[in-house]
Design a protein around this motif. Structure first.
Motif, mmCIF file in Angstrom:
data_model
loop_
_atom_site.group_PDB
_atom_site.id
_atom_site.type_symbol
_atom_site.label_atom_id
_atom_site.label_comp_id
_atom_site.label_asym_id
_atom_site.label_seq_id
_atom_site.Cartn_x
_atom_site.Cartn_y
_atom_site.Cartn_z
ATOM 1 N N ASN A 220 28.930 34.525 39.478
ATOM 2 C CA ASN A 220 29.079 35.556 40.504
ATOM 3 C C ASN A 220 28.277 36.819 40.215
ATOM 4 N N HIS A 221 27.755 36.967 39.006
ATOM 5 C CA HIS A 221 26.955 38.163 38.703
ATOM 6 C C HIS A 221 25.616 38.052 39.433
ATOM 7 N N ASN B 281 17.746 44.668 30.254
ATOM 8 C CA ASN B 281 18.439 44.040 31.391
ATOM 9 C C ASN B 281 19.578 43.136 30.948
ATOM 10 N N THR B 282 19.344 42.304 29.934
ATOM 11 C CA THR B 282 20.377 41.352 29.525
ATOM 12 C C THR B 282 21.557 42.058 28.859
ATOM 13 N N ASN C 181 27.203 43.837 29.336
ATOM 14 C CA ASN C 181 28.136 44.950 29.454
ATOM 15 C C ASN C 181 28.994 44.798 30.717
ATOM 16 N N ASP C 182 28.390 44.393 31.824
ATOM 17 C CA ASP C 182 29.152 44.150 33.055
ATOM 18 C C ASP C 182 30.208 43.073 32.840
ATOM 19 N N GLN D 206 37.431 42.921 29.962
ATOM 20 C CA GLN D 206 38.287 43.792 29.164
ATOM 21 C C GLN D 206 39.190 44.673 30.016
ATOM 22 N N TYR D 207 38.714 45.121 31.168
ATOM 23 C CA TYR D 207 39.464 46.132 31.908
ATOM 24 C C TYR D 207 39.991 45.675 33.266
ATOM 25 N N SER D 208 39.573 44.520 33.776
ATOM 26 C CA SER D 208 39.969 44.118 35.124
ATOM 27 C C SER D 208 40.727 42.809 35.183
ATOM 28 N N VAL D 209 40.965 42.177 34.053
ATOM 29 C CA VAL D 209 41.620 40.873 34.046
ATOM 30 C C VAL D 209 42.899 40.975 33.233
ATOM 31 N N GLN D 210 44.028 40.642 33.852
ATOM 32 C CA GLN D 210 45.311 40.782 33.180
ATOM 33 C C GLN D 210 45.573 39.679 32.155
#
Length: 179
Positions: free
Chosen positions: A29-30, A111-112, A117-118, A124-128
């Protein structure tokens, strides 16, 4: 693979397949990744005309404790090294390329690393269901795998909740007829 991850409800993310599917889904999806693979990275460039950049997930190991499964994960994002046309301005012979070199490795590293990082920030911050434990180790490479690729390798520990309930199967049946 699913195209959307909705709050991770109803999925046992401690399972090996689900961890692989998660990373393959977010890489797919990236918008900057054109090809996604899993496993050993050495054979990645075996296709005649693969698309670039590529993302790869490899699970290096797993540890159980009483409440968690800790996976050692390796994410690789790489692009094909291309030679630059180091053109100069004809009158003054000045170089117009900001990072002068014979190839685009510096651009690929920039770029990579941003792509990794994305992916890691989202995890780390959006997945429970996941927690990245400790430091994420990042190592740049250029033609390390003898396939003309450059990029970054990120290695980290991913913790998933695992109740480790009692086994559901009777693995040592007791003969009750002879009692």
């Amino acid at each position: 693979m699913s195209n959307y991850l909705v709050n991770n409800t109803g999925t046992n993310y401690t399972l090996y397949y689900n961890v692989l599917d998660y990373f393959k889904t977010i890489m797919d999806n990236h918008p900057s990744i054109d090809q996604v693979s899993q496993g050993d990275f050495y054979g990645l460039d075996g296709q005649e005309y693969p698309y670039y950049p590529v993302g790869n997930v490899n699970i290096l190991g797993a540890d159980f404790d009483t409440k968690n499964t800790d996976y050692t994960i390796q994410l690789i994002v790489a692009d094909k090294i291309k030679n630059k046309n180091n053109e100069s301005e004809p009158r003054t012979n000045e170089m117009s390329i900001p990072f002068y070199d014979v190839n685009d490795v510096v651009d690929i590293h920039a770029n990579t690393m941003a792509i990794l990082n994305d992916l890691l920030s989202y995890t780390q911050y959006s997945v429970q269901a996941f927690q990245i434990v400790g430091t994420i180790q990042n190592e740049p490479f250029a033609d390390k795998f003898n396939n003309g690729l450059a990029g970054w390798v990120s290695t980290f520990t991913l913790r998933t909740h695992n109740d480790r309930p009692r086994c559901l199967f009777n693995l040592y049946p007791v003969d009750t007829q002879n009692d």
